[in-house]
Write a protein that holds these residues in place. Structure first.
Motif, PDB file in Angstrom:
ATOM      1  N   SER A  18      11.098  -8.344   3.775  1.00  0.00           N
ATOM      2  CA  SER A  18       9.669  -8.625   3.872  1.00  0.00           C
ATOM      3  C   SER A  18       8.806  -7.471   3.387  1.00  0.00           C
ATOM      4  N   VAL A  19       9.173  -6.254   3.745  1.00  0.00           N
ATOM      5  CA  VAL A  19       8.322  -5.108   3.413  1.00  0.00           C
ATOM      6  C   VAL A  19       8.764  -4.385   2.153  1.00  0.00           C
ATOM      7  N   GLY A  20       9.986  -4.654   1.677  1.00  0.00           N
ATOM      8  CA  GLY A  20      10.437  -4.055   0.438  1.00  0.00           C
ATOM      9  C   GLY A  20      11.543  -3.023   0.626  1.00  0.00           C
ATOM     10  N   SER A  21      11.901  -2.373  -0.460  1.00  0.00           N
ATOM     11  CA  SER A  21      13.008  -1.423  -0.512  1.00  0.00           C
ATOM     12  C   SER A  21      12.558  -0.027  -0.107  1.00  0.00           C
ATOM     13  N   MET A  22      13.490   0.905  -0.095  1.00  0.00           N
ATOM     14  CA  MET A  22      13.151   2.294   0.167  1.00  0.00           C
ATOM     15  C   MET A  22      12.214   2.836  -0.909  1.00  0.00           C
ATOM     16  N   ALA A  23      12.370   2.398  -2.151  1.00  0.00           N
ATOM     17  CA  ALA A  23      11.454   2.820  -3.213  1.00  0.00           C
ATOM     18  C   ALA A  23      10.035   2.348  -2.906  1.00  0.00           C
ATOM     19  N   ASP A  24       9.905   1.132  -2.363  1.00  0.00           N
ATOM     20  CA  ASP A  24       8.584   0.643  -1.968  1.00  0.00           C
ATOM     21  C   ASP A  24       8.011   1.514  -0.850  1.00  0.00           C
ATOM     22  N   LEU A  25       8.855   1.829   0.143  1.00  0.00           N
ATOM     23  CA  LEU A  25       8.400   2.662   1.251  1.00  0.00           C
ATOM     24  C   LEU A  25       7.917   4.018   0.752  1.00  0.00           C
ATOM     25  N   ILE A  26       8.663   4.616  -0.157  1.00  0.00           N
ATOM     26  CA  ILE A  26       8.228   5.903  -0.702  1.00  0.00           C
ATOM     27  C   ILE A  26       6.872   5.747  -1.393  1.00  0.00           C
ATOM     28  N   GLY A  27       6.690   4.646  -2.110  1.00  0.00           N
ATOM     29  CA  GLY A  27       5.398   4.388  -2.746  1.00  0.00           C
ATOM     30  C   GLY A  27       4.273   4.269  -1.733  1.00  0.00           C
ATOM     31  N   TYR A  28       4.537   3.587  -0.618  1.00  0.00           N
ATOM     32  CA  TYR A  28       3.529   3.469   0.444  1.00  0.00           C
ATOM     33  C   TYR A  28       3.178   4.846   1.009  1.00  0.00           C
ATOM     34  N   MET A  29       4.210   5.656   1.232  1.00  0.00           N
ATOM     35  CA  MET A  29       3.960   6.979   1.808  1.00  0.00           C
ATOM     36  C   MET A  29       3.183   7.866   0.847  1.00  0.00           C
ATOM     37  N   LEU A  30       3.503   7.797  -0.433  1.00  0.00           N
ATOM     38  CA  LEU A  30       2.752   8.575  -1.424  1.00  0.00           C
ATOM     39  C   LEU A  30       1.281   8.166  -1.415  1.00  0.00           C
ATOM     40  N   GLY A  31       1.034   6.850  -1.377  1.00  0.00           N
ATOM     41  CA  GLY A  31      -0.342   6.367  -1.343  1.00  0.00           C
ATOM     42  C   GLY A  31      -1.075   6.792  -0.081  1.00  0.00           C
ATOM     43  N   THR A  32      -0.356   6.818   1.035  1.00  0.00           N
ATOM     44  CA  THR A  32      -0.978   7.228   2.295  1.00  0.00           C
ATOM     45  C   THR A  32      -1.357   8.700   2.260  1.00  0.00           C
ATOM     46  N   VAL A  33      -0.489   9.538   1.716  1.00  0.00           N
ATOM     47  CA  VAL A  33      -0.818  10.958   1.588  1.00  0.00           C
ATOM     48  C   VAL A  33      -2.058  11.133   0.703  1.00  0.00           C
ATOM     49  N   GLU A  34      -2.150  10.383  -0.376  1.00  0.00           N
ATOM     50  CA  GLU A  34      -3.324  10.471  -1.244  1.00  0.00           C
ATOM     51  C   GLU A  34      -4.600  10.106  -0.497  1.00  0.00           C
TER      52      GLU A  34
END
Length: 288
Positions: free
Chosen positions: A237-253
């Motif tokens: 539902s939420v995606g792969s680890m690569a997706d999670l890393i993308g979410y975290m990068l966006g959150t830091v930004e």
């Protein structure tokens, strides 16, 4: 702002240092920092694929095996991703509160966590907030608040103890509109538990500190999320680890950029977090 010692205590608006390391002197809020540990596509993959291909790594088939894409990563990438996760995830110890505010998103485990907290007696009310956001618009036919409410009721939360806020389309609106509806219903909100995804804990609290319309000096706010490790978070539902890393990068930004826009309080970002962010972007991961 520096959220220190956040893994042991709560946050309190008061002219004193709270366990998060937040100091509040009347109208001024001073605070923030967390901790750090640590994820990169395999070295062989980096040597034979383009940056664009690395950004899409791992393949969708990894979703069939929770943690599969974590195991394929090399030590540096594990460490960098873990550093972001530990910075963004505050891990508060909860205390008895007036209301649980659950912010809508595309991860139904957030609703399950909020329901579990209610059923354990952490608060007498549970408020679900959210219309549709980036990940649910065009996917869910109803507001996120309604979807989450249905999940909670199936888990045993009485409908009479659920409050719905169905207009919010971003985190700031989640916070402001929740206060508004609680105020209209004369429901106390001096102690609040905010529930969202693990990597959103820091950003949700920072938004709350900036945009909560109520009496900030006398309000205690804690954050909670599904009790998952970084390896357990990815799913279909939420995606792969690569997706999670993308979410975290966006959150830091957003943590870096949103204070100047008035969306969140200012927070410090430790050097190791900035390094992890830069390295993950350098090897091809894209922010979401």
């Amino acid at each position: 702002m520096d959220f220190s010692h956040s893994r042991t205590d709560s946050f309190h608006w008061a002219p004193a240092v709270c366990a998060l390391g937040v100091i509040v002197r009347k109208s001024s809020l001073i605070a923030q920092y967390m901790c750090a540990i640590s994820l990169r596509p395999p070295a062989t993959a980096r040597s034979v694929v383009s940056v664009r291909e690395v950004a899409r790594w791992p393949p969708a088939t990894a979703l069939e095996h929770p943690g599969y894409d974590v195991q394929r990563m090399d030590a540096d990438t594990r460490r960098w991703a873990g550093t972001l996760w530990n910075y963004l995830h505050l891990g508060h110890h909860l205390e008895q509160s007036d209301v649980i505010i659950c912010l809508g998103c595309h991860d139904v485990r957030v609703a399950e966590r909020a329901a579990a907290l209610f059923l354990k007696g952490w608060a007498p009310w549970i408020l679900f907030t959210g219309y549709q956001g980036h990940h649910t618009i065009g996917v869910w036919g109803r507001p996120e608040a309604e979807v989450f409410s249905d999940i909670a009721m199936k888990l045993g939360v009485p409908e009479t103890k659920i409050i719905l806020e169905k207009r919010a389309t971003n985190t700031g609106e989640n916070i402001r509109f929740s206060w508004q509806i609680l105020n209209e219903k004369n429901i106390p909100a001096k102690r609040v538990i905010l529930v969202q995804q693990p990597f959103m804990e820091r950003r949700v609290l920072a938004t709350f500190l900036q945009q909560w319309p109520g009496d900030k000096e006398n309000t205690r706010a804690l954050v909670a999320s599904p009790e998952l490790s970084i390896e357990q978070y990815p799913n279909e539902s939420v995606g792969s680890m690569a997706d999670l890393i993308g979410y975290m990068l966006g959150t830091v930004e957003r943590i870096r950029e949103y204070p100047s826009k008035g969306f969140q309080i200012e927070q410090s970002i430790p050097a190791e977090v900035l390094e992890a962010y830069s390295e993950l972007r350098h090897i091809g991961y894209q922010s979401k």
